[in-house]
Design a protein around this motif. Sequence first.
Motif, PDB file in Angstrom:
ATOM      1  N   GLY A 148       0.801  -1.222   0.000  1.00 15.62           N
ATOM      2  CA  GLY A 148       0.000   0.000   0.000  1.00 15.62           C
ATOM      3  C   GLY A 148       0.832   1.269   0.000  1.00 15.62           C
ATOM      4  O   GLY A 148       0.301   2.361   0.196  1.00 15.62           O
ATOM      5  N   LEU A 151      -0.246   4.453  -1.664  1.00 16.47           N
ATOM      6  CA  LEU A 151      -1.434   5.106  -1.133  1.00 16.47           C
ATOM      7  C   LEU A 151      -1.144   5.898   0.136  1.00 16.47           C
ATOM      8  O   LEU A 151      -1.934   6.750   0.541  1.00 16.47           O
ATOM      9  N   ILE A 152      -0.005   5.629   0.771  1.00 17.24           N
ATOM     10  CA  ILE A 152       0.290   6.160   2.095  1.00 17.24           C
ATOM     11  C   ILE A 152       1.065   7.467   1.976  1.00 17.24           C
ATOM     12  O   ILE A 152       2.095   7.537   1.311  1.00 17.24           O
ATOM     13  N   GLU A 162      -1.765   6.295   9.851  1.00 16.07           N
ATOM     14  CA  GLU A 162      -2.578   6.407   8.640  1.00 16.07           C
ATOM     15  C   GLU A 162      -3.082   5.049   8.147  1.00 16.07           C
ATOM     16  O   GLU A 162      -4.252   4.912   7.780  1.00 16.07           O
ATOM     17  N   SER A 166      -6.984   3.910   8.588  1.00 15.15           N
ATOM     18  CA  SER A 166      -7.729   3.745   7.336  1.00 15.15           C
ATOM     19  C   SER A 166      -8.417   2.388   7.289  1.00 15.15           C
ATOM     20  O   SER A 166      -9.591   2.281   6.880  1.00 15.15           O
ATOM     21  N   LYS A 215      -8.899   4.667   1.442  1.00 13.52           N
ATOM     22  CA  LYS A 215      -7.555   4.091   1.494  1.00 13.52           C
ATOM     23  C   LYS A 215      -7.594   2.711   2.152  1.00 13.52           C
ATOM     24  O   LYS A 215      -6.930   1.771   1.703  1.00 13.52           O
ATOM     25  N   LYS A 218      -8.730  -0.045  -0.195  1.00 12.78           N
ATOM     26  CA  LYS A 218      -7.717  -0.408  -1.187  1.00 12.78           C
ATOM     27  C   LYS A 218      -6.571  -1.187  -0.553  1.00 12.78           C
ATOM     28  O   LYS A 218      -6.091  -2.186  -1.119  1.00 12.78           O
TER      29      LYS A 218
END
Length: 241
Positions: A148, A151-152, A162, A166, A215, A218
């Motif tokens: 991920g 996305l972070i 985060e 999420s 997020k 995903k």
Amino acid sequence: MILSDITMPEFIEGLRQTQTVLIPFGAVEEHGHHLPLGTDTMQAYDVCCRLSEKRPVFVAPPIYYGVCRSTSSHPGTISITTDTLRALAVDLVSNLYRQGMRNFVLISGHAGGTHNAALVDAGEKLLARLPQARIAVVTEYDLAAQHGRDLIETAGDAHAGEIETSRILFTRPHLVKGTSPRETPQFPKGILVRNKRNYWPGGVHGDPSRASAEKGEKIEALVVEALARLVDELENFVEKV
């Protein structure tokens, strides 16, 4: 196949489809002021259950307790010893092996280094005892951080930040109670301390304010995909002799 939900005949039929079992390990541990104490366990169990919807695998009931050192002084953290965790992993895998399982994924939602070292140690002991066993030990959080990463937004995001915020916003939004300030632990390098909360007061490593359910959805999907690839590799693994 969720082990706690199926019957004895369903277990027997399940063994005709697969000899692979996922064993989720978690923790009861502080996750800032906003996330539930069972966050690590929820994350590990959730991805196992999601994978079981896509392919035949057994999912063992989650182990809620783990080895928590850095958060040991924070309210709500309930830790066990490495000896207890190691013995529990050895007993569970040994009994599942006796019941016909051969492929074992010990998947930890808790990223503590001592905790995961104990699981690896248990796996090594089991390999020596169980001649047909294939064993993988994986930290589920590492899969989330690795796959991920695009996305972070928070560099070095880790505990209750985060990523985890999420994911819980996606899976259990009703359990997220506001947010917590961005924080980084300030432990002295190389020096052990008694009250770790003095060096990490809020219990967050990262930035929860950058979290979102989108997020989380995903990241969750990416972790399930990575876990599926690991299971494929494990089921087809032939050790060199």
